[in-house]
Design a protein around this motif. Structure first.
Motif, PDB file in Angstrom:
ATOM      1  N   PHE A 256      16.830 -34.156 -64.386  1.00  0.00           N
ATOM      2  CA  PHE A 256      17.349 -34.614 -63.097  1.00  0.00           C
ATOM      3  C   PHE A 256      17.273 -33.514 -62.043  1.00  0.00           C
ATOM      4  CE2 PHE A 256      20.641 -35.307 -59.941  1.00  0.00           C
ATOM      5  CZ  PHE A 256      20.367 -36.607 -59.534  1.00  0.00           C
TER       6      PHE A 256
ATOM      7  N   SER B 125      13.649 -32.726 -61.006  1.00  0.00           N
ATOM      8  CA  SER B 125      12.893 -33.761 -60.298  1.00  0.00           C
ATOM      9  C   SER B 125      13.552 -34.236 -59.008  1.00  0.00           C
ATOM     10  CB  SER B 125      12.644 -34.958 -61.224  1.00  0.00           C
ATOM     11  OG  SER B 125      13.869 -35.569 -61.563  1.00  0.00           O
ATOM     12  N   THR B 126      14.847 -34.046 -58.853  1.00  0.00           N
ATOM     13  CA  THR B 126      15.523 -34.586 -57.667  1.00  0.00           C
ATOM     14  C   THR B 126      16.323 -33.537 -56.904  1.00  0.00           C
ATOM     15  OG1 THR B 126      17.419 -35.281 -58.971  1.00  0.00           O
ATOM     16  CG2 THR B 126      15.684 -36.918 -58.649  1.00  0.00           C
TER      17      THR B 126
ATOM     18  N   THR C 217      17.686 -33.990 -53.373  1.00  0.00           N
ATOM     19  CA  THR C 217      18.818 -34.879 -53.082  1.00  0.00           C
ATOM     20  C   THR C 217      20.160 -34.241 -53.424  1.00  0.00           C
ATOM     21  OG1 THR C 217      18.908 -35.949 -55.265  1.00  0.00           O
ATOM     22  CG2 THR C 217      17.326 -36.852 -53.658  1.00  0.00           C
TER      23      THR C 217
ATOM     24  N   ALA D 214      24.890 -35.153 -55.865  1.00  0.00           N
ATOM     25  CA  ALA D 214      23.572 -35.698 -55.533  1.00  0.00           C
ATOM     26  C   ALA D 214      23.695 -37.139 -55.095  1.00  0.00           C
ATOM     27  CB  ALA D 214      22.637 -35.601 -56.742  1.00  0.00           C
TER      28      ALA D 214
ATOM     29  N   GLU E  59      20.900 -39.567 -55.412  1.00  0.00           N
ATOM     30  CA  GLU E  59      19.562 -39.699 -55.984  1.00  0.00           C
ATOM     31  C   GLU E  59      18.615 -40.543 -55.137  1.00  0.00           C
ATOM     32  OE1 GLU E  59      17.661 -40.773 -60.353  1.00  0.00           O
ATOM     33  OE2 GLU E  59      19.804 -41.001 -60.018  1.00  0.00           O
ATOM     34  N   HIS E  60      19.118 -41.617 -54.544  1.00  0.00           N
ATOM     35  CA  HIS E  60      18.258 -42.501 -53.748  1.00  0.00           C
ATOM     36  C   HIS E  60      18.530 -42.365 -52.252  1.00  0.00           C
ATOM     37  CE1 HIS E  60      16.848 -44.200 -57.457  1.00  0.00           C
ATOM     38  NE2 HIS E  60      18.100 -44.414 -57.830  1.00  0.00           N
TER      39      HIS E  60
END
Length: 169
Positions: free
Chosen positions: A47, A50-51, A54, A69, A71-72
């Motif tokens: 996580f 890759s993110t 965010t 975070a 995430e989206h």
């Protein structure tokens, strides 16, 4: 001194370790930490690598003390972790306030998050900050490779007391 900022790409390993320590503390209270440790470690590493774009970080006296975070990049707080060494310092409240501000500035009317239904410390924290439980479910978590009972919490964002019926009321 408290400083809140965006995460940096090279911090993924450190952020995953902070998340894992906070997760272990929460899961220990539920007696599930050891059985899921390897899956959780892998999930945190994947996580944060890759993110990381965010992730919002909170520092205390120059040390990263926690992170959250979205995430989206929507109204959902997908992760919220304070290193156990830094709890009860007001850092979670400061980080949450910043995340809610970011959500509101992007035009969302509410903030939402979910946590394990047995994570009473997190549930109490969010309720103390105006969140209410709106659902309970059991769903498969691919990150942990098992069913997880969860609660969903939400909070309306905006001006407090913005429920007037006209001038002076």
């Amino acid at each position: 001194m408290v400083h809140i900022r965006n995460a940096r790409e090279g911090e993924a390993e450190l952020l995953s370790e902070i998340g894992l320590r906070a997760w272990q503390k929460a899961m220990m209270a539920m007696g599930e930490s050891d059985a899921l440790l390897d899956a959780a470690r892998s999930a945190f590493v994947n996580f944060t690598r890759s993110t990381w774009l965010t992730i919002t970080v909170i520092e205390f006296n120059g040390n990263i003390a926690g992170w959250a975070a979205r995430e989206h990049l929507d109204e959902t707080i997908s992760d919220f972790w304070i290193d156990p060494a830094y709890t009860r310092e007001g850092l979670g409240s400061a980080l949450l306030e910043q995340i809610e501000k970011d959500i509101a500035e992007q035009g969302f009317a509410k903030a939402a998050m979910q946590t394990h239904s047995g994570n009473t410390e997190a549930i109490s924290f969010f309720q103390k900050h105006g969140y209410a439980i709106h659902w309970l479910s059991i769903a498969y978590s691919p990150k942990l490779d098992r069913d997880v009972p969860s609660v969903g919490l939400t909070k309306a964002l905006g001006a407090e007391g913005d429920v007037s019926y006209g001038p002076g009321f």
